[in-house]
Design an enzyme around this catalytic site. Structure first.
Site, PDB file in Angstrom:
ATOM      1  N   HIS A 140      -3.803  -5.006   0.750  1.00  0.00           N
ATOM      2  CA  HIS A 140      -3.002  -5.469   1.908  1.00  0.00           C
ATOM      3  C   HIS A 140      -3.375  -7.344   2.024  1.00  0.00           C
ATOM      4  O   HIS A 140      -4.764  -7.003   2.644  1.00  0.00           O
ATOM      5  CB  HIS A 140      -3.976  -4.765   3.119  1.00  0.00           C
ATOM      6  N   CYS A 195       0.678  -1.329  -0.553  1.00  0.00           N
ATOM      7  CA  CYS A 195      -0.345   0.009   0.241  1.00  0.00           C
ATOM      8  C   CYS A 195       0.740   1.339  -0.157  1.00  0.00           C
ATOM      9  O   CYS A 195       1.189   1.333  -1.204  1.00  0.00           O
ATOM     10  CB  CYS A 195      -0.573  -0.614   1.402  1.00  0.00           C
ATOM     11  N   GLU A 225      -1.994  -9.124   4.793  1.00  0.00           N
ATOM     12  CA  GLU A 225      -2.004  -9.855   6.017  1.00  0.00           C
ATOM     13  C   GLU A 225      -3.157 -10.044   6.779  1.00  0.00           C
ATOM     14  O   GLU A 225      -4.020 -10.112   7.660  1.00  0.00           O
ATOM     15  CB  GLU A 225      -1.543  -8.610   6.705  1.00  0.00           C
TER      16      GLU A 225
END
Length: 205
Positions: free
Chosen positions: A169, A83, A171
């Site tokens: 993202h 990002c 994660e």
């Protein structure tokens, strides 16, 4: 406490930085969060196998935007920008970042091209986006490896320099392919064996 195989995560103040570190450790690889302004000569390239430029809450184009030392990108280590980290990498290497025509917040459909980061994954993926800005043009040497309708450059790669960026993202749980992507980075690209365990760290404390 740097281990024999460490992934460094540069912290730009993003809300998911700790979660990135957790996901890397779940791959069996030690991760350590360090300030974004760490000096390149403080990075032990004998033990650090790769670097992640994490997300951040600000625009990389802001006057007071947090920026790492550009020399970090020249250490020869594999680097993954997530990002904000992807956008910062773009600016530091001569690409362009600007406001997206349509901001993306939430689940987004993404198309991926064949690449080691996406090895074994379907061409269509659901990922979690959270951004106002996006990469408008890649730095020299990069190829686009993923896109969404609102973000034509959702991921890029420079395999020669082992530099990579993803706008989404990996994660968070809303990105199902995220664990596989991170494992491909730390094991396939960084060459980590994935033998680290949390109990080993506790034994050394």
């Amino acid at each position: 406490m740097i281990q024999e195989e460490t992934i460094l995560i540069l912290d730009f103040g993003g809300q998911y930085t700790q979660l990135i570190a957790r996901r890397i450790r779940e791959c069996g690889v030690y991760s350590e969060i360090v300030p974004y302004h760490i000096f390149p000569n403080k990075i032990n390239t004998d033990k650090v196998r790769g670097i992640i430029l994490a997300g951040g809450p600000d625009s990389v184009q802001a006057q007071q935007a947090k920026r790492c030392d550009p020399a970090i990108l020249k250490l020869g280590l594999p680097i993954l920008g997530i990002c904000y980290g992807m956008q910062l990498m773009t600016l530091l290497l001569g690409g362009q970042v600007g406001p997206a025509e349509q901001s993306e917040f939430g689940r987004t459909s993404m198309k991926v091209l064949p690449h080691p980061l996406f090895d074994g994954l379907d061409a269509d993926q659901e990922v979690w986006m959270s951004h106002h800005d996006r990469v408008l043009s890649t730095p020299d040497g990069f190829e686009v490896i993923a896109s969404t309708d609102a973000c034509p450059i959702a991921a890029f790669a420079d395999d020669k320099r082992r530099l990579y960026g993803i706008q989404f993202h990996p994660e968070v749980k809303h990105t199902p392919c995220g664990p596989a992507l991170l494992e491909h980075f730390v094991k396939g690209i960084c060459g980590c064996k994935g033998l680290w365990r949390m109990d080993r760290l506790s034994e050394q404390l």
